[in-house]
Scaffold this motif. Sequence first.
Motif, mmCIF file in Angstrom:
data_model
loop_
_atom_site.group_PDB
_atom_site.id
_atom_site.type_symbol
_atom_site.label_atom_id
_atom_site.label_comp_id
_atom_site.label_asym_id
_atom_site.label_seq_id
_atom_site.Cartn_x
_atom_site.Cartn_y
_atom_site.Cartn_z
ATOM 1 N N ASN A 160 0.828 -1.210 0.000
ATOM 2 C CA ASN A 160 0.000 0.000 0.000
ATOM 3 C C ASN A 160 0.859 1.255 0.000
ATOM 4 O O ASN A 160 0.594 2.219 -0.743
ATOM 5 N N GLN A 161 1.915 1.262 0.817
ATOM 6 C CA GLN A 161 2.731 2.455 0.935
ATOM 7 C C GLN A 161 3.605 2.683 -0.299
ATOM 8 O O GLN A 161 3.821 3.829 -0.713
ATOM 9 N N VAL A 162 4.094 1.623 -0.912
ATOM 10 C CA VAL A 162 4.862 1.770 -2.158
ATOM 11 C C VAL A 162 3.966 2.334 -3.254
ATOM 12 O O VAL A 162 4.345 3.260 -3.977
ATOM 13 N N VAL A 163 2.759 1.780 -3.366
ATOM 14 C CA VAL A 163 1.816 2.288 -4.376
ATOM 15 C C VAL A 163 1.503 3.759 -4.108
ATOM 16 O O VAL A 163 1.517 4.592 -5.027
ATOM 17 N N SER A 164 1.227 4.095 -2.871
ATOM 18 C CA SER A 164 0.877 5.474 -2.520
ATOM 19 C C SER A 164 2.054 6.412 -2.773
ATOM 20 O O SER A 164 1.871 7.522 -3.309
ATOM 21 N N TYR A 165 3.262 5.992 -2.415
ATOM 22 C CA TYR A 165 4.439 6.827 -2.660
ATOM 23 C C TYR A 165 4.618 7.089 -4.149
ATOM 24 O O TYR A 165 4.857 8.232 -4.567
ATOM 25 N N PHE A 166 4.519 6.059 -4.975
ATOM 26 C CA PHE A 166 4.769 6.265 -6.400
ATOM 27 C C PHE A 166 3.687 7.109 -7.058
ATOM 28 O O PHE A 166 3.972 7.871 -7.990
ATOM 29 N N ASN A 167 2.455 7.008 -6.582
ATOM 30 C CA ASN A 167 1.436 7.930 -7.099
ATOM 31 C C ASN A 167 1.803 9.376 -6.760
ATOM 32 O O ASN A 167 1.622 10.275 -7.582
ATOM 33 N N TYR A 168 2.335 9.597 -5.571
ATOM 34 C CA TYR A 168 2.821 10.930 -5.186
ATOM 35 C C TYR A 168 3.994 11.353 -6.071
ATOM 36 O O TYR A 168 4.005 12.457 -6.635
ATOM 37 N N ALA A 169 4.986 10.476 -6.204
ATOM 38 C CA ALA A 169 6.177 10.825 -6.988
ATOM 39 C C ALA A 169 5.823 11.065 -8.457
ATOM 40 O O ALA A 169 6.327 12.005 -9.085
ATOM 41 N N ASN A 170 4.957 10.216 -9.010
ATOM 42 C CA ASN A 170 4.553 10.385 -10.405
ATOM 43 C C ASN A 170 3.895 11.731 -10.638
ATOM 44 O O ASN A 170 4.146 12.406 -11.637
ATOM 45 N N ARG A 171 3.069 12.156 -9.703
ATOM 46 C CA ARG A 171 2.379 13.433 -9.866
ATOM 47 C C ARG A 171 3.312 14.622 -9.647
ATOM 48 O O ARG A 171 3.132 15.684 -10.256
ATOM 49 N N THR A 172 4.322 14.437 -8.821
ATOM 50 C CA THR A 172 5.358 15.469 -8.698
ATOM 51 C C THR A 172 6.047 15.662 -10.037
ATOM 52 O O THR A 172 6.211 16.787 -10.526
ATOM 53 N N VAL A 173 6.433 14.569 -10.654
ATOM 54 C CA VAL A 173 7.147 14.598 -11.936
ATOM 55 C C VAL A 173 6.257 15.131 -13.056
ATOM 56 O O VAL A 173 6.630 16.059 -13.787
ATOM 57 N N LEU A 174 5.082 14.543 -13.212
ATOM 58 C CA LEU A 174 4.202 14.906 -14.332
ATOM 59 C C LEU A 174 3.660 16.321 -14.179
ATOM 60 O O LEU A 174 3.442 17.016 -15.172
ATOM 61 N N GLY A 175 3.450 16.757 -12.949
ATOM 62 C CA GLY A 175 2.881 18.079 -12.714
ATOM 63 C C GLY A 175 3.877 19.213 -12.849
ATOM 64 O O GLY A 175 3.468 20.381 -12.954
ATOM 65 N N LEU A 176 5.192 18.882 -12.849
ATOM 66 C CA LEU A 176 6.213 19.929 -12.930
ATOM 67 C C LEU A 176 7.116 19.785 -14.159
ATOM 68 O O LEU A 176 8.073 20.535 -14.311
ATOM 69 N N GLY A 177 6.800 18.817 -15.013
ATOM 70 C CA GLY A 177 7.586 18.660 -16.238
ATOM 71 C C GLY A 177 9.008 18.176 -16.003
ATOM 72 O O GLY A 177 9.935 18.540 -16.735
ATOM 73 N N VAL A 178 9.196 17.336 -14.986
ATOM 74 C CA VAL A 178 10.536 16.830 -14.670
ATOM 75 C C VAL A 178 10.917 15.758 -15.695
ATOM 76 O O VAL A 178 10.098 14.913 -16.062
ATOM 77 N N HIS A 179 12.165 15.779 -16.143
ATOM 78 C CA HIS A 179 12.646 14.813 -17.137
ATOM 79 C C HIS A 179 13.972 14.222 -16.679
ATOM 80 O O HIS A 179 14.550 14.654 -15.671
ATOM 81 N N THR A 180 14.463 13.235 -17.419
ATOM 82 C CA THR A 180 15.665 12.502 -17.002
ATOM 83 C C THR A 180 16.959 13.106 -17.540
ATOM 84 O O THR A 180 18.036 12.596 -17.216
#
Length: 201
Positions: A160-180
């Motif tokens: 549950n916590q891994v899933v919840s963390y990655f949903n948070y991290a994904n939205r941080t990345v997608l919402g701010l245009g972060v790239h590699t």
Amino acid sequence: MFWIKHLNYKDASPILKKIYDRVSGPHQQIDNILMAHSLRPHTLTGHMALYKNIMHHTNNTLPKWYLEAIGVYVSFLNKCDYCVDHHFAGLKRLWGDQKKSDNFLMAMKENRLQDFFDPKWFKGLAYAHMLTLNPKKLSQHDIAHLRRINFSDGEILEINQVVSYFNYANRTVLGLGVHTEGDILGLSPNSSEDPDNWTHQ
């Protein structure tokens, strides 16, 4: 570089520089997802404490490769290429098997992970799928099913916590245009025995 202003190591304040020193990789490399927090360093420390304890803590009992696989899968479901690329590189390193890694990636993209994983591991990923894309449909019965296939309640919490963390991290990345661009893929603070060691290796 991102959609908002950010500060690299050279331009960082003393407080931010101290945090960067804790999270840096080789040659003061700072992952872009972490640099995206630079205007609010307190959120960077919060992010790192959460990530380290969820993914790289000695008291976790699920295999580290499984936690990484969940992270890759959740990021794939959210169409977050940044996190897929980073954590797939980490998963490959944990497995040490290029063919197995490629087969996992293909099975994920073709929606046939049930052919790749043993039933227990696949059912944990099915829970991750539901929690990511349709959490309202989850019920006590889904948790009871995970118990029946020998996940302990503590392990269910880990998933549950891994899933919840990655949903948070994904939205941080997608919402701010972060790239590699400029990142070294697959680095992580994987020294599980020391929760205060945030160095990316």
